[in-house]
Design a protein around this motif. Structure first.
Motif, PDB file in Angstrom:
ATOM      1  N   PHE A  34      40.895  42.346  45.029  1.00 39.06           N
ATOM      2  CA  PHE A  34      41.690  42.607  43.470  1.00 39.06           C
ATOM      3  C   PHE A  34      43.088  42.372  44.623  1.00 39.06           C
ATOM      4  O   PHE A  34      43.452  42.168  45.862  1.00 39.06           O
ATOM      5  CB  PHE A  34      42.037  44.159  43.460  1.00 39.06           C
ATOM      6  CG  PHE A  34      40.893  44.985  42.841  1.00 39.06           C
ATOM      7  CD1 PHE A  34      40.401  44.614  41.855  1.00 39.06           C
ATOM      8  CD2 PHE A  34      39.683  45.204  44.121  1.00 39.06           C
ATOM      9  CE1 PHE A  34      38.866  45.390  41.935  1.00 39.06           C
ATOM     10  CE2 PHE A  34      38.904  45.680  43.657  1.00 39.06           C
ATOM     11  CZ  PHE A  34      38.084  45.912  42.337  1.00 39.06           C
ATOM     12  N   ILE A  35      43.723  41.156  43.212  1.00 39.97           N
ATOM     13  CA  ILE A  35      45.168  40.557  43.749  1.00 39.97           C
ATOM     14  C   ILE A  35      46.129  41.021  43.077  1.00 39.97           C
ATOM     15  O   ILE A  35      45.910  40.623  41.845  1.00 39.97           O
ATOM     16  CB  ILE A  35      45.218  38.855  44.366  1.00 39.97           C
ATOM     17  CG1 ILE A  35      43.313  38.859  44.493  1.00 39.97           C
ATOM     18  CG2 ILE A  35      45.562  38.054  44.370  1.00 39.97           C
ATOM     19  CD1 ILE A  35      43.016  37.342  45.619  1.00 39.97           C
ATOM     20  N   GLY A  36      47.002  40.918  43.584  1.00 42.10           N
ATOM     21  CA  GLY A  36      48.345  40.700  42.272  1.00 42.10           C
ATOM     22  C   GLY A  36      49.209  40.033  42.887  1.00 42.10           C
ATOM     23  O   GLY A  36      49.497  40.025  43.993  1.00 42.10           O
ATOM     24  N   ILE A  37      49.863  39.394  41.844  1.00 44.11           N
ATOM     25  CA  ILE A  37      50.546  37.955  42.071  1.00 44.11           C
ATOM     26  C   ILE A  37      52.313  38.006  41.388  1.00 44.11           C
ATOM     27  O   ILE A  37      51.954  38.562  40.669  1.00 44.11           O
ATOM     28  CB  ILE A  37      49.829  36.575  41.689  1.00 44.11           C
ATOM     29  CG1 ILE A  37      48.139  36.304  43.161  1.00 44.11           C
ATOM     30  CG2 ILE A  37      51.043  35.676  42.077  1.00 44.11           C
ATOM     31  CD1 ILE A  37      47.833  35.156  42.552  1.00 44.11           C
ATOM     32  N   ASP A  38      53.370  37.388  42.345  1.00 42.52           N
ATOM     33  CA  ASP A  38      54.494  37.549  41.756  1.00 42.52           C
ATOM     34  C   ASP A  38      55.083  36.213  41.614  1.00 42.52           C
ATOM     35  O   ASP A  38      54.842  35.568  43.225  1.00 42.52           O
ATOM     36  CB  ASP A  38      55.427  38.139  42.198  1.00 42.52           C
ATOM     37  CG  ASP A  38      56.895  38.601  41.452  1.00 42.52           C
ATOM     38  OD1 ASP A  38      57.336  38.770  40.814  1.00 42.52           O
ATOM     39  OD2 ASP A  38      57.933  37.602  42.655  1.00 42.52           O
ATOM     40  N   ALA A  48      32.901  37.372  42.505  1.00 44.48           N
ATOM     41  CA  ALA A  48      34.414  37.507  41.893  1.00 44.48           C
ATOM     42  C   ALA A  48      35.691  38.366  42.747  1.00 44.48           C
ATOM     43  O   ALA A  48      35.389  39.411  43.079  1.00 44.48           O
ATOM     44  CB  ALA A  48      34.053  38.637  40.541  1.00 44.48           C
ATOM     45  N   VAL A  49      36.400  37.457  42.210  1.00 47.18           N
ATOM     46  CA  VAL A  49      38.073  38.691  42.096  1.00 47.18           C
ATOM     47  C   VAL A  49      38.915  38.502  41.274  1.00 47.18           C
ATOM     48  O   VAL A  49      39.389  37.495  40.486  1.00 47.18           O
ATOM     49  CB  VAL A  49      38.550  37.562  43.106  1.00 47.18           C
ATOM     50  CG1 VAL A  49      39.967  37.958  44.433  1.00 47.18           C
ATOM     51  CG2 VAL A  49      37.195  37.156  44.908  1.00 47.18           C
ATOM     52  N   ALA A  50      39.118  39.584  40.998  1.00 49.38           N
ATOM     53  CA  ALA A  50      40.053  40.130  39.867  1.00 49.38           C
ATOM     54  C   ALA A  50      41.539  39.478  40.544  1.00 49.38           C
ATOM     55  O   ALA A  50      42.050  40.238  41.652  1.00 49.38           O
ATOM     56  CB  ALA A  50      40.004  41.304  39.547  1.00 49.38           C
ATOM     57  N   VAL A  51      42.344  39.138  39.745  1.00 53.41           N
ATOM     58  CA  VAL A  51      43.431  38.923  39.843  1.00 53.41           C
ATOM     59  C   VAL A  51      45.049  39.091  38.505  1.00 53.41           C
ATOM     60  O   VAL A  51      44.238  39.013  37.305  1.00 53.41           O
ATOM     61  CB  VAL A  51      43.870  37.111  40.189  1.00 53.41           C
ATOM     62  CG1 VAL A  51      45.433  37.017  40.173  1.00 53.41           C
ATOM     63  CG2 VAL A  51      42.895  36.549  40.902  1.00 53.41           C
ATOM     64  N   CYS A  52      45.594  39.972  39.246  1.00 47.89           N
ATOM     65  CA  CYS A  52      46.774  40.152  37.851  1.00 47.89           C
ATOM     66  C   CYS A  52      47.830  39.723  38.236  1.00 47.89           C
ATOM     67  O   CYS A  52      48.629  39.420  39.349  1.00 47.89           O
ATOM     68  CB  CYS A  52      46.727  41.624  38.294  1.00 47.89           C
ATOM     69  SG  CYS A  52      48.067  43.061  37.242  1.00 47.89           S
TER      70      CYS A  52
END
Length: 425
Positions: A12-16, A61-65
């Motif tokens: 799981f990835i959070g991106i700014d 699969a990799v989730a990205v927000c």
């Protein structure tokens, strides 16, 4: 809040995101360790990073927000099929940050971690980004970019009108439609009243004839009054700069009009190739301009909306209800794609004179004291329910069938009204 297990994702990835770089916070499934990184906004750097993740997690699969559903970073990530993107409203992330940081402290790495927390703890409230076909996305962008040029056209014509008011108001009075080749050519030939009065009568008549102006009586009246026209000012300090401004704005307007015409041609070429176009082209009042916009509003993925209410809320036509204690109020929906809302409202206004029941409903709302815009929005609300059913069933709208259905149900809308014959629909 303890995040729920998500076995379908390997990480799981959070991106700014930003223009030059992107702060990233990654957490592998089954681990509580978080990895922070900074990714330069370069195509090669993004591709290398994605390739490393694919190899690390064996293509799972990799989730990205991230805060956006469209833009350079989204387009770069969509090239890699193992990424599942979850866009979140920037206001949601900002409110989440303020809830736990009332001091309003802010940092890009911290925002990336907040995006990750939202993804882990509230993924049930997020929708994965599922792009539609190339055709529908192409049409969508064509319509949106065309709207940008239309807004630019409005800005230029407003500036032209304002400039002419200061030294050449006769030009404003002669032409109601400013966004036209006729208006541009007129001002290019005669940017001031003095130059216009010097023109020969035959020259002016030829000009209007070549521009297909078929109002001989009106043209005669204006040409007869032209020699007696009084200038607003004779001050060269006003006329010279303003005339130059008008010439520059006319050049801009010509380019903008040509750009809009190119977009119109491309839209006219793309829209009929899409499977659902016929459903919307046959709607009363839709025409070649609004039919593509309605098609894009619904899209082609039927599972995207479960009910008509979902469409009404998504496009912003449905109002928002708030209540607290004994207070209860209804207000305008603030967060919505305004272009889509404008599409439905503009089209609903067109149906007032082209659909029997729509005209009756509009008049009913006006009789209740609703303002014009309120009545049109209410009409758009009802139309969406009808269109949703047609769209789901892939059945073109039929006015006669709908009127018969209203009559069978004893709808008060038709009370005391004589239904038109089928030939008049």
């Amino acid at each position: 809040m303890t995040p729920e297990p998500n076995p379908e994702f390997a990480a799981f990835i959070g991106i700014d995101w930003a223009d030059a770089k992107h702060d990233i916070c990654l957490q592998a499934a089954g681990s509580r360790q978080r990895e922070l990184a900074v990714l330069p906004h370069r195509p090669d750097a993004i591709d290398e990073w994605a390739a490393a993740l694919r190899q690390r997690f064996h293509g799972q699969a990799v989730a990205v927000c991230l805060e956006i559903g469209r833009g350079p970073l989204v387009y770069a990530l969509q090239k890699h099929d193992f990424f599942v993107l979850f866009p979140v409203n920037p206001a949601t992330l900002a409110k989440y940050r303020q809830a736990f940081q009332p001091s309003h402290a802010k940092a890009d790495p911290a925002d990336a971690q907040i995006a990750l927390e939202i993804l882990l703890c509230h993924r049930d409230k997020l929708k994965a980004l599922q792009p539609q076909s190339v055709g529908i996305r192409t049409l969508e962008r064509l319509l949106e970019e065309r709207r940008e040029f239309v807004d630019e056209q409005t800005r230029i014509t407003n500036r032209l009108t304002s400039a002419l008011k200061e030294y050449f108001p006769l030009a404003n009075a002669w032409f109601d439609e400013k966004a036209s080749a006729l208006f541009c050519d007129f001002l290019s030939h005669w940017p001031s009243l003095k130059q216009l009065q010097r023109a020969r009568r035959t020259t002016l008549l030829t000009f209007f004839r070549e521009h297909h102006c078929y109002q001989p009586r009106l043209i005669e009246e204006r040409l007869a009054a032209l020699p007696r026209a009084t200038p607003l000012t004779d001050d060269a300090a006003v006329i010279t700069p303003k005339a130059l401004m008008v010439e520059g704005l006319v050049d801009q307007l010509r380019v903008t009009l040509k750009a809009i015409a190119r977009f119109d041609a491309e839209i006219e070429s793309v829209a009929p190739t899409l499977p659902d176009y016929a459903l919307f082209r046959a709607l009363p009042g839709a025409g070649p301009n609004l039919a593509p916009r309605l098609l894009v509003a619904f899209g082609e993925r039927r599972e995207r909306f479960a009910t008509a209410a979902d469409v009404q809320m998504f496009v912003g036509v449905a109002p928002v209800t708030e209540s607290s204690g004994k207070q209860h109020w209804v207000h305008w929906r603030l967060q919505c794609p305004t272009f889509l809302r404008q599409t439905f409202v503009e089209w609903a206004a067109q149906t007032i004179t082209r659909s029997f029941w729509a005209g009756a409903y509009y008049r009913q709302q006006r009789a209740k004291g609703c303002a014009h815009q309120t009545a049109v929005r209410a009409l758009a609300f009802k139309w969406i329910r009808i269109l949703f059913r047609c769209w789901q069933l892939r059945t073109p709208y039929d006015e006669s069938s709908y009127l018969n259905a209203l009559q069978r149900r004893g709808s008060p809308l038709l009370a005391g009204l004589a239904l038109p014959s089928p030939a008049t629909h």
